[in-house]
Motif scaffolding. Structure first.
Motif, PDB file in Angstrom:
ATOM      1  N   ALA A  86       0.869  -1.154   0.090  1.00 30.22           N
ATOM      2  CA  ALA A  86       0.113  -0.071  -0.279  1.00 30.22           C
ATOM      3  C   ALA A  86       0.804   1.378  -0.137  1.00 30.22           C
ATOM      4  CB  ALA A  86      -0.891  -0.102   1.271  1.00 30.22           C
ATOM      5  N   VAL A 127       0.282   4.304   0.354  1.00 27.85           N
ATOM      6  CA  VAL A 127      -0.003   5.273   1.164  1.00 27.85           C
ATOM      7  C   VAL A 127       0.712   5.020   2.679  1.00 27.85           C
ATOM      8  CG1 VAL A 127      -2.220   4.041   2.338  1.00 27.85           C
ATOM      9  CG2 VAL A 127      -1.880   6.815   2.041  1.00 27.85           C
ATOM     10  N   CYS A 128       1.164   3.868   2.821  1.00 25.64           N
ATOM     11  CA  CYS A 128       1.903   3.509   4.078  1.00 25.64           C
ATOM     12  C   CYS A 128       3.302   4.096   4.199  1.00 25.64           C
ATOM     13  CB  CYS A 128       1.881   1.886   4.208  1.00 25.64           C
ATOM     14  SG  CYS A 128       0.431   1.332   4.703  1.00 25.64           S
ATOM     15  N   SER A 131      -0.110   1.000  10.206  1.00 31.32           N
ATOM     16  CA  SER A 131      -0.033  -0.408   9.437  1.00 31.32           C
ATOM     17  C   SER A 131       1.087  -1.435  10.635  1.00 31.32           C
ATOM     18  CB  SER A 131       0.819  -0.377   8.207  1.00 31.32           C
ATOM     19  OG  SER A 131       1.009  -1.501   7.673  1.00 31.32           O
ATOM     20  N   ILE A 132       1.780  -0.744  11.065  1.00 31.32           N
ATOM     21  CA  ILE A 132       2.747  -1.329  12.328  1.00 31.32           C
ATOM     22  C   ILE A 132       1.773  -1.836  13.270  1.00 31.32           C
ATOM     23  CG2 ILE A 132       4.463  -1.319  13.919  1.00 31.32           C
ATOM     24  CD1 ILE A 132       6.125   0.346  12.115  1.00 31.32           C
ATOM     25  N   GLU A 133       0.898  -1.108  13.789  1.00 25.64           N
ATOM     26  CA  GLU A 133      -0.096  -1.440  14.696  1.00 25.64           C
ATOM     27  C   GLU A 133      -1.036  -2.513  14.614  1.00 25.64           C
ATOM     28  OE1 GLU A 133      -1.861   2.207  16.049  1.00 25.64           O
ATOM     29  OE2 GLU A 133      -0.119   3.208  16.852  1.00 25.64           O
ATOM     30  N   GLY A 134      -0.987  -2.756  13.230  1.00 24.79           N
ATOM     31  CA  GLY A 134      -1.775  -3.840  12.533  1.00 24.79           C
ATOM     32  C   GLY A 134      -3.205  -3.443  12.182  1.00 24.79           C
ATOM     33  N   LYS A 135      -3.212  -2.278  11.757  1.00 27.81           N
ATOM     34  CA  LYS A 135      -4.631  -1.528  11.126  1.00 27.81           C
ATOM     35  C   LYS A 135      -4.423  -1.345   9.868  1.00 27.81           C
ATOM     36  CE  LYS A 135      -5.166   0.718  15.465  1.00 27.81           C
ATOM     37  NZ  LYS A 135      -4.592   1.794  16.273  1.00 27.81           N
ATOM     38  N   ARG A 136      -5.691  -1.041   9.148  1.00 29.16           N
ATOM     39  CA  ARG A 136      -5.553  -0.427   7.875  1.00 29.16           C
ATOM     40  C   ARG A 136      -4.682   0.635   7.768  1.00 29.16           C
ATOM     41  NH1 ARG A 136     -10.755  -1.748   5.059  1.00 29.16           N
ATOM     42  NH2 ARG A 136     -10.580   0.260   3.927  1.00 29.16           N
ATOM     43  N   GLY A 137      -3.851   1.039   6.778  1.00 27.48           N
ATOM     44  CA  GLY A 137      -2.815   1.931   6.890  1.00 27.48           C
ATOM     45  C   GLY A 137      -3.618   3.282   6.207  1.00 27.48           C
ATOM     46  N   MET A 138      -4.217   3.912   7.071  1.00 28.90           N
ATOM     47  CA  MET A 138      -5.132   5.278   6.975  1.00 28.90           C
ATOM     48  C   MET A 138      -4.322   6.269   7.481  1.00 28.90           C
ATOM     49  SD  MET A 138      -8.142   4.874   5.478  1.00 28.90           S
ATOM     50  CE  MET A 138      -9.815   4.178   5.828  1.00 28.90           C
ATOM     51  N   CYS A 158      -6.269   6.193   0.029  1.00 34.31           N
ATOM     52  CA  CYS A 158      -6.983   5.219   0.889  1.00 34.31           C
ATOM     53  C   CYS A 158      -8.167   5.431   1.149  1.00 34.31           C
ATOM     54  CB  CYS A 158      -6.225   5.588   2.457  1.00 34.31           C
ATOM     55  SG  CYS A 158      -6.883   6.873   3.093  1.00 34.31           S
ATOM     56  N   ARG A 176      -2.518  -7.956  18.244  1.00 33.21           N
ATOM     57  CA  ARG A 176      -3.150  -7.286  17.039  1.00 33.21           C
ATOM     58  C   ARG A 176      -1.836  -6.992  16.168  1.00 33.21           C
ATOM     59  NH1 ARG A 176      -7.724  -4.398  15.395  1.00 33.21           N
ATOM     60  NH2 ARG A 176      -7.407  -3.750  13.364  1.00 33.21           N
ATOM     61  N   ARG A 177      -0.576  -6.571  16.903  1.00 29.00           N
ATOM     62  CA  ARG A 177       0.352  -6.196  15.924  1.00 29.00           C
ATOM     63  C   ARG A 177       0.979  -6.994  15.110  1.00 29.00           C
ATOM     64  NH1 ARG A 177       4.722  -4.336  20.323  1.00 29.00           N
ATOM     65  NH2 ARG A 177       2.862  -3.996  21.581  1.00 29.00           N
ATOM     66  N   ASN A 178       0.639  -8.503  15.538  1.00 27.02           N
ATOM     67  CA  ASN A 178       1.051  -9.610  14.701  1.00 27.02           C
ATOM     68  C   ASN A 178       0.097  -9.876  13.683  1.00 27.02           C
ATOM     69  OD1 ASN A 178       3.421  -9.891  15.814  1.00 27.02           O
ATOM     70  ND2 ASN A 178       2.513 -11.047  17.812  1.00 27.02           N
ATOM     71  N   LEU A 179      -1.011  -9.145  13.612  1.00 30.38           N
ATOM     72  CA  LEU A 179      -2.138  -9.579  12.578  1.00 30.38           C
ATOM     73  C   LEU A 179      -1.577  -9.532  11.097  1.00 30.38           C
ATOM     74  CD1 LEU A 179      -4.942 -10.320  11.650  1.00 30.38           C
ATOM     75  CD2 LEU A 179      -5.298  -7.948  11.728  1.00 30.38           C
ATOM     76  N   ILE A 180      -0.777  -8.543  10.554  1.00 30.21           N
ATOM     77  CA  ILE A 180      -0.510  -8.407   9.266  1.00 30.21           C
ATOM     78  C   ILE A 180       0.716  -9.267   9.192  1.00 30.21           C
ATOM     79  CG2 ILE A 180       0.949  -6.862   7.490  1.00 30.21           C
ATOM     80  CD1 ILE A 180      -0.745  -4.676   8.479  1.00 30.21           C
ATOM     81  N   SER A 229     -11.026  -6.618   7.110  1.00 28.85           N
ATOM     82  CA  SER A 229     -11.147  -5.092   6.390  1.00 28.85           C
ATOM     83  C   SER A 229      -9.716  -4.737   6.472  1.00 28.85           C
ATOM     84  CB  SER A 229     -11.933  -4.311   7.533  1.00 28.85           C
ATOM     85  OG  SER A 229     -11.092  -3.409   8.207  1.00 28.85           O
ATOM     86  N   VAL A 230      -8.843  -5.324   7.334  1.00 28.20           N
ATOM     87  CA  VAL A 230      -7.296  -4.954   7.235  1.00 28.20           C
ATOM     88  C   VAL A 230      -6.807  -5.649   5.927  1.00 28.20           C
ATOM     89  CG1 VAL A 230      -5.054  -5.331   8.380  1.00 28.20           C
ATOM     90  CG2 VAL A 230      -7.066  -4.647   9.776  1.00 28.20           C
ATOM     91  N   PHE A 261      -7.455  -4.218   2.848  1.00 30.22           N
ATOM     92  CA  PHE A 261      -6.710  -2.908   2.653  1.00 30.22           C
ATOM     93  C   PHE A 261      -5.400  -2.859   1.642  1.00 30.22           C
ATOM     94  CE2 PHE A 261      -4.235   0.681   3.681  1.00 30.22           C
ATOM     95  CZ  PHE A 261      -4.872   1.885   3.478  1.00 30.22           C
ATOM     96  N   TYR A 262      -4.987  -3.930   1.841  1.00 29.63           N
ATOM     97  CA  TYR A 262      -3.325  -4.324   1.437  1.00 29.63           C
ATOM     98  C   TYR A 262      -3.462  -4.854   0.314  1.00 29.63           C
ATOM     99  CZ  TYR A 262      -1.855  -2.352   5.830  1.00 29.63           C
ATOM    100  OH  TYR A 262      -1.943  -1.414   6.955  1.00 29.63           O
ATOM    101  N   SER A 263      -2.788  -4.440  -1.023  1.00 29.81           N
ATOM    102  CA  SER A 263      -2.964  -5.295  -2.144  1.00 29.81           C
ATOM    103  C   SER A 263      -2.268  -6.415  -2.238  1.00 29.81           C
ATOM    104  CB  SER A 263      -2.397  -4.185  -3.314  1.00 29.81           C
ATOM    105  OG  SER A 263      -1.156  -4.215  -3.156  1.00 29.81           O
TER     106      SER A 263
END
Ligand code: FMN
Ligand code: SF4
Ligand code: SF4
Ligand code: FES
Lengths: 625, 156
Positions: free
Chosen positions: A281, A283-284, A293-300, A455, B16-20, B54-55, B58-60
């Protein structure tokens, strides 16, 4: 490197050269040398030299003989001639594209001669998987100096004095950034290295991490010491598997030797580094999105303030720096801010690294002092355009940047001057194009990239860019209207104003600069339905020239949609309704006939049906009579 | 109950930080994120399936359908674009008769596009499985795919 060997052969194993089988070449060399029982030769590998286009590359010590475009088949001759008989293999030398002379020595090659390599100082000269090689070249001396003799405030002062500015794009003064974070009271702080390298057409950061990963780690550790961070993250693009691998090896080695980890070099300071792979992504690359993104969320992205220095990763004070910024830090500490601040221009100190690509003869990584002109970079180092073609434009800074025309060639390159011309310094992408690139198409290319990568949070970034894209598509397809250019300019303003982060804020730049410098090209598309660069498919046609076609049938076989008719010895004809404008026929028509042509905005007179070769001249002259 | 991805999950703490990183590792192993994997990951990390999805979406990088045996990634970065990347893509599309994001009917090839693999000096590039192919032309695409198919048929 100390060794008792008479010869050392360094094979490049960066991404580019590996794709040319350099790893296999190295193994073959090792095998051949063992087979011949030679014990005076060492074979080793390095990371990227930055001259990937000439790869696979080898440097042979002594004297740094530089070999290019190696294949497995060259191995025997190198060993036999160079190593056993002491005669370097001339046909493998670099051929200067301008003088056409063969150049044996690395130091004499124009591509390297005019460069000043500070950030890239070790790239191509050390084995990136051996920490000893890095240490041998002053590696980790800066960290020792910092931990042994300097307070965090002294480190920050030194970086401030040096004038170092962030190499990630915006050029924010690094010392000041560190100071903001240092001042914050918090038991936990984070240091992040931005290795996302989002510009789609640039590979500076990749090369550094592949060729000299320890310098990034050392710079990052010094930064962490300065701001007081105990933990760090390297956020790296997943598209760079080799860089990820080398970074992980380097981190392990560095930890084993006590340069990172607990109580570094016996001091009170402890610092741990994690590697996080991005997930595709763009935008990240933006600081707040990267942290999400590092926090494991959508990179907004999120609004600033609060700035990362106050509330960053997990709400803690955080500093984010680019790979090149951090790679510069150890050199500044070692050589001093005074030395560094003498390089470059008034407000832009030091060197800039560019990935010089596109229609350039010497494609590769280039590091030059700030203030060098575009002309020097493109012609003296880059060797001019491929095939000696005319320069049309240079694109700096990727999707956030701009396109500059020939009149800007004498512009000295630094943050301020590029910005004044409408481009940006960016992270280092520099793409040179010739008359075969359509500037409207290029603007559309960048805009569709940013549009896709938005995003979606801000309406103007999401919808405004989509509207702009639709207008550009209309123009390209020949449906442009006179008022479209003004409409684009208006929308551009709205997108700039209505975007939260710089992705949207800078997205219109490629459109704005192409309109500013290449308005005539937009107008040709709109008013004359003509693409001067012969790129836009709806506006071009392929024809087979009846006076040149010899009826060989090669184009007919190469056409994927059977749009070409004609038997042997007949003048071939393209069915314009079937043609998908793939360009294959133009590629494959033998050079001695040169019978296929591409035109825009004109119709050529050709026969309706295939006729015998040689009979066209007559019919044409008859018509004229 | 041990599933195919539990070995991956067990290497990470339920944070959660390990999700990705978990999504990446699972995809590396399984080649894609199946509904079953998503559900298991959701249970392991303790976030709702919706949130995981949803996460991931978001990432391609993440895929939700099974890819073919081989993957062709055509670079559409700027350097490749100005040196004919689009023609390379069109040729692959024609040869495989699929568009980016699709898989051939026989399950052999998937086609993807990528924005720069960092080998811009060798543009236009594409990646076949994990090998970078340099200075591509439409003709080289045709030859490469033909020779791969031939090699596979010979091996059978
Ligand atoms: C959409 C977007 C993408 C970005 N991509 C990158 C990137 O790939 N690498 C990078 O270092 N900075 C990138 N940046 C800039 C960073 O947000 C940030 O300014 C930079 O990493 C700071 O480091 P520096 O001070 O050392 O330059 C990007 C910014 C935006 C808005
Ligand atoms: S400007 Fe675009 S990318 Fe940035 S936050 Fe807004 S929508 Fe997202
Ligand atoms: S451009 Fe392509 S489709 Fe058109 S005639 Fe030539 S080979 Fe055929
Ligand atoms: S643009 Fe294709 S490899 Fe960089």
């Amino acid at each position: 490197m100390p060794n008792n060997n008479e010869y050392t052969i360094y094979i490049c194993e960066g991404t580019g050269c590996v794709s040319g089988k350099s790893h296999e070449i190295r193994l073959a060399l090792e095998h051949k040398i063992a087979e011949q029982g030679l014990n005076n030769v060492k074979v080793d590998f390095t990371g990227c030299h930055g001259f990937c286009e000439q790869g696979p590359i080898a440097i042979i010590e002594p004297n740094e003989i530089f070999y290019t475009r190696l294949t497995i088949n060259d191995v025997d001759e190198i060993v036999q001639s160079h190593i056993m008989e002491g005669k370097p293999v001339e046909r493998l030398f670099f051929k200067d594209p301008i003088s056409n002379r063969s150049i044996p020595y690395y130091r004499d090659i124009n591509f390297y001669r005019k460069q000043q390599r500070i950030i890239l100082r070790n790239c191509g000269h050390i084995n990136p998987e051996k920490i000893e090689d890095y240490i041998e070249r002053e590696g980790y001396n800066a960290l020792k100096k910092v931990l042994g003799q300097m307070t965090s405030l002294q480190v920050i002062e030194e970086i401030k004095q040096s004038g170092l500015r962030g190499r990630g794009g915006a050029g924010f003064p690094t010392g000041m950034k560190w100071e903001f974070c240092q001042k914050e009271q918090s038991d936990i702080k984070y240091m992040i290295c931005n290795a996302d390298e989002g510009d789609p057409g640039a590979f500076m950061d990749r090369s550094i991490m592949e060729a000299d990963p320890h310098t990034v780690i050392e710079g990052m550790t010094i930064a962490a010491y300065a701001i007081g961070a105990g933990e760090g993250y390297i956020y790296i693009r997943a598209e760079y598997p080799l860089a990820v691998k080398r970074l992980r090896i380097a981190l392990q080695q560095s930890e084993n030797m006590g340069f990172i980890g607990d109580n570094i070099l016996g001091s009170e300071f402890s610092f741990k580094i994690h590697v996080n792979e991005g997930a595709g992504a763009f935008v990240c690359g933006e600081e707040t999105a990267l942290m999400a993104s590092i926090e494991g969320k959508r990179g907004m992205p999120r609004p600033r303030p609060p700035f990362p220095a106050q509330s960053g990763l997990w709400g803690k004070p955080t500093t984010i720096n680019n790979v090149k910024t951090l790679a510069t830090v150890p050199v500044i500490i070692n050589k001093g801010s005074e030395w560094y601040s003498k390089i470059g221009t008034d407000k832009s100190k030091g060197t800039a690294v560019f990935a010089l690509t596109g229609k350039i003869s010497n494609s590769g990584l280039v590091e030059v002092p700030m203030g060098m002109t575009l002309r020097e970079i493109i012609y003296d180092i880059g060797g001019g355009l491929i095939g000696g073609k005319d320069f049309k434009a240079v694109q700096n800074g990727g999707p956030s940047g701009g396109c500059l025309p020939a009149s800007a060639l004498d512009l000295p390159v630094d943050y301020e001057r590029l910005a004044a011309a409408g481009a940006i310094m960016g992270s280092g992408g520099m793409i040179v194009v010739d008359s075969q690139t359509c500037m409207v198409d290029l603007a559309k290319y960048f805009l569709s990239f940013t549009q896709e990568e938005s995003c979606g949070k801000c309406v103007m970034c999401r919808e405004g860019t989509l509207q702009m894209l639709k207008i550009l598509e209309d123009i390209i397809e020949g449906n442009g209207k006179e008022e479209d250019i003004d409409l684009l300019l208006e929308l551009a303003k709205a997108v700039q104003a209505g975007s939260l982060c710089a992705l949207g804020g800078t997205a219109p730049n490629p459109v704005l600069t192409t309109i500013r410098y290449f308005r005539d090209e937009y107008e040709a598309h709109i008013k004359e339905k003509r693409c001067p660069a012969l790129v836009c498919k709806n506006l071009i046609n392929f024809y087979i020239l009846p006076d040149k076609c010899q009826g060989c049938g090669i184009c007919k076989r190469g056409c994927p949609v059977d749009a070409i008719s004609g038997d042997k010895r007949m003048i071939h004809i393209i069915d314009q309704n079937k043609c998908i404008k793939c360009g294959n026929c133009l590629d494959v028509c033998p050079e001695r006939f040169n019978a296929v042509t591409k035109v825009s905005g004109e119709k050529l007179q050709v026969p309706q049906e295939p006729i015998a070769v040689g009979s066209w001249q007559n019919s044409e002259s008859e018509e004229k009579l | 109950m041990a599933t195919t991805i539990s070995s991956v999950l067990n290497q990470h703490s339920r944070d959660r930080r390990n999700l990705i990183p978990i999504l990446q590792k699972v995809q590396e192993k399984e080649k894609y994120l199946s509904p079953a994997s998503i559900s298991e990951i959701s249970g392991y990390v303790g976030i709702s399936e919706n949130d995981v999805y949803s996460v991931a979406s978001f990432y391609s990088q993440f895929r939700f359908t099974k890819p073919g045996e081989h993957t062709v990634k055509v670079c559409l970065g700027t350097a490749c674009h100005v040196r004919g990347g689009a023609r390379v893509l069109e040729t692959v599309e024609r040869e495989l008769k699929i568009k980016p994001g699709e898989t051939t009917a026989d399950g052999k090839y998937s086609l993807e596009t990528v924005a720069c693999i960092g080998a811009c000096a060798l543009a236009p590039t594409m990646v076949l499985d994990n090998e970078v192919q340099r200075s591509m032309t439409p003709q080289k695409v045709v030859d490469l795919l033909k020779s791969r198919n031939k090699a596979e048929n010979d091996a059978k």
